[in-house]
Write a protein that holds these residues in place. Sequence first.
Motif, PDB file in Angstrom:
ATOM      1  N   TYR A 258     100.123  17.508  39.911  1.00 36.81           N
ATOM      2  CA  TYR A 258      99.377  16.469  40.622  1.00 36.81           C
ATOM      3  C   TYR A 258     100.192  15.877  41.768  1.00 36.81           C
ATOM      4  N   ALA A 259      99.605  15.907  42.959  1.00 33.02           N
ATOM      5  CA  ALA A 259     100.184  15.280  44.143  1.00 33.02           C
ATOM      6  C   ALA A 259      99.496  13.939  44.375  1.00 33.02           C
ATOM      7  N   GLU A 260      99.914  13.224  45.440  1.00 30.80           N
ATOM      8  CA  GLU A 260      99.394  11.892  45.721  1.00 30.80           C
ATOM      9  C   GLU A 260      98.864  11.797  47.151  1.00 30.80           C
ATOM     10  N   THR A 261      98.326  10.623  47.482  1.00 28.05           N
ATOM     11  CA  THR A 261      97.730  10.450  48.809  1.00 28.05           C
ATOM     12  C   THR A 261      98.666   9.781  49.809  1.00 28.05           C
ATOM     13  N   LEU A 262      99.582   8.930  49.356  1.00 25.50           N
ATOM     14  CA  LEU A 262     100.407   8.147  50.277  1.00 25.50           C
ATOM     15  C   LEU A 262     101.765   8.765  50.572  1.00 25.50           C
ATOM     16  N   VAL A 263     102.108   9.846  49.912  1.00 28.67           N
ATOM     17  CA  VAL A 263     103.399  10.498  50.142  1.00 28.67           C
ATOM     18  C   VAL A 263     103.161  11.987  50.398  1.00 28.67           C
ATOM     19  N   PRO A 264     104.085  12.646  51.126  1.00 26.63           N
ATOM     20  CA  PRO A 264     103.933  14.085  51.383  1.00 26.63           C
ATOM     21  C   PRO A 264     103.810  14.881  50.094  1.00 26.63           C
ATOM     22  N   GLN A 265     103.018  15.952  50.163  1.00 25.62           N
ATOM     23  CA  GLN A 265     102.752  16.770  48.979  1.00 25.62           C
ATOM     24  C   GLN A 265     103.641  18.005  48.898  1.00 25.62           C
ATOM     25  N   ASP A 266     104.669  18.082  49.753  1.00 30.56           N
ATOM     26  CA  ASP A 266     105.487  19.294  49.837  1.00 30.56           C
ATOM     27  C   ASP A 266     106.113  19.678  48.496  1.00 30.56           C
ATOM     28  N   LEU A 267     106.722  18.687  47.813  1.00 28.28           N
ATOM     29  CA  LEU A 267     107.395  18.994  46.554  1.00 28.28           C
ATOM     30  C   LEU A 267     106.415  19.503  45.507  1.00 28.28           C
ATOM     31  N   ALA A 268     105.268  18.821  45.393  1.00 28.57           N
ATOM     32  CA  ALA A 268     104.268  19.241  44.411  1.00 28.57           C
ATOM     33  C   ALA A 268     103.760  20.637  44.728  1.00 28.57           C
ATOM     34  N   GLU A 269     103.554  20.920  46.007  1.00 34.60           N
ATOM     35  CA  GLU A 269     103.057  22.234  46.404  1.00 34.60           C
ATOM     36  C   GLU A 269     104.090  23.320  46.123  1.00 34.60           C
ATOM     37  N   THR A 270     105.370  23.025  46.389  1.00 38.18           N
ATOM     38  CA  THR A 270     106.434  23.986  46.107  1.00 38.18           C
ATOM     39  C   THR A 270     106.538  24.252  44.611  1.00 38.18           C
ATOM     40  N   LEU A 271     106.500  23.174  43.836  1.00 41.48           N
ATOM     41  CA  LEU A 271     106.589  23.300  42.387  1.00 41.48           C
ATOM     42  C   LEU A 271     105.435  24.133  41.848  1.00 41.48           C
ATOM     43  N   ALA A 272     104.229  23.838  42.293  1.00 39.89           N
ATOM     44  CA  ALA A 272     103.052  24.563  41.809  1.00 39.89           C
ATOM     45  C   ALA A 272     103.110  26.032  42.210  1.00 39.89           C
TER      46      ALA A 272
END
Length: 315
Positions: A258-272
Amino acid sequence: MNLPRALVATATVALALSACGSGTDSGDGDTVQVTTSFYPLEYAIEEVGGEHVEVTNLTKTGAEPHDLELTPRQILEVSEADQLVYLKQFQPSVDDAAEEAGDAAFDVSSAARLDIAAEEHEHEGHDHEEGEGGDHAGHDHGSQDPHFWLDPTRYADVADAIAERLAEDDPDHAADYRANAKDFRSTLTGLDKELKTGLSDCRQTDLVTGHAAFAYFADRYGFHQESVSGLSPGAQPSPSAMADLIDHIKEEEITTVYAETLVPQDLAETLARDAGAEVAVLDPIEGITEESEGEDYLEVMRSNLAAVQKGQDCS
């Protein structure tokens, strides 16, 4: 950061002169002027205060509340407000302003029952780097997760406390504040029942989130939080921590990060990507933006419910 009285006085004089020159009135003398530190408190004040309050929120739309630094104008807003409603140890610059505000400052921490340590819901061995640019030193939340509003029952307790504070300062409308708080509690109780029912039977109970904002949500609805970035969304996990979490996602056959709206999603996308999972949005509701899946707290919480039902394979 400390806000010396000289700075407050300078900001007050300069901005007061500017207001006089514009010929505008800063507020309605018949309403209680309340300054809040971030969105969930603003929303609660609006629901409880109704027509008797005028609310100014220090965290502007689209801004990350953890990173808030007050401007001279905001310092003036705090000094002129009848009340400053805030959460201690969530935004250091607001804590400093609260010291200057004195009796006008109202910390909701006690009512929020901040009794869950974030590390209880983080992946074992999931350490975080705090080198140059790290946020932990500047955003000390203490040992507890501050995101109480993601448990509607705690949010309702805070609303009740706000009603009592407003009633104390504005006794002529005390009955209205208490009635509004009762209605808001009823709404939040209904939301809690929706969440309890909708999340009662989920195949996957490990909730992999962008940062450790969901300890109260996880505790209330039977999940175990595994966070990417810890309490501060800007903190960077170490490569070994990322590798451990990727291995955990694979081993437990977790399908959603799960990523969020107020912060960049790069880490979540890399992890996924590296773990073979998908990315979905789980909003900690620290603010409402155009990207939010709803126009207010209730709508976004229901969108969170739908996201978790799908991502955790709930029947």
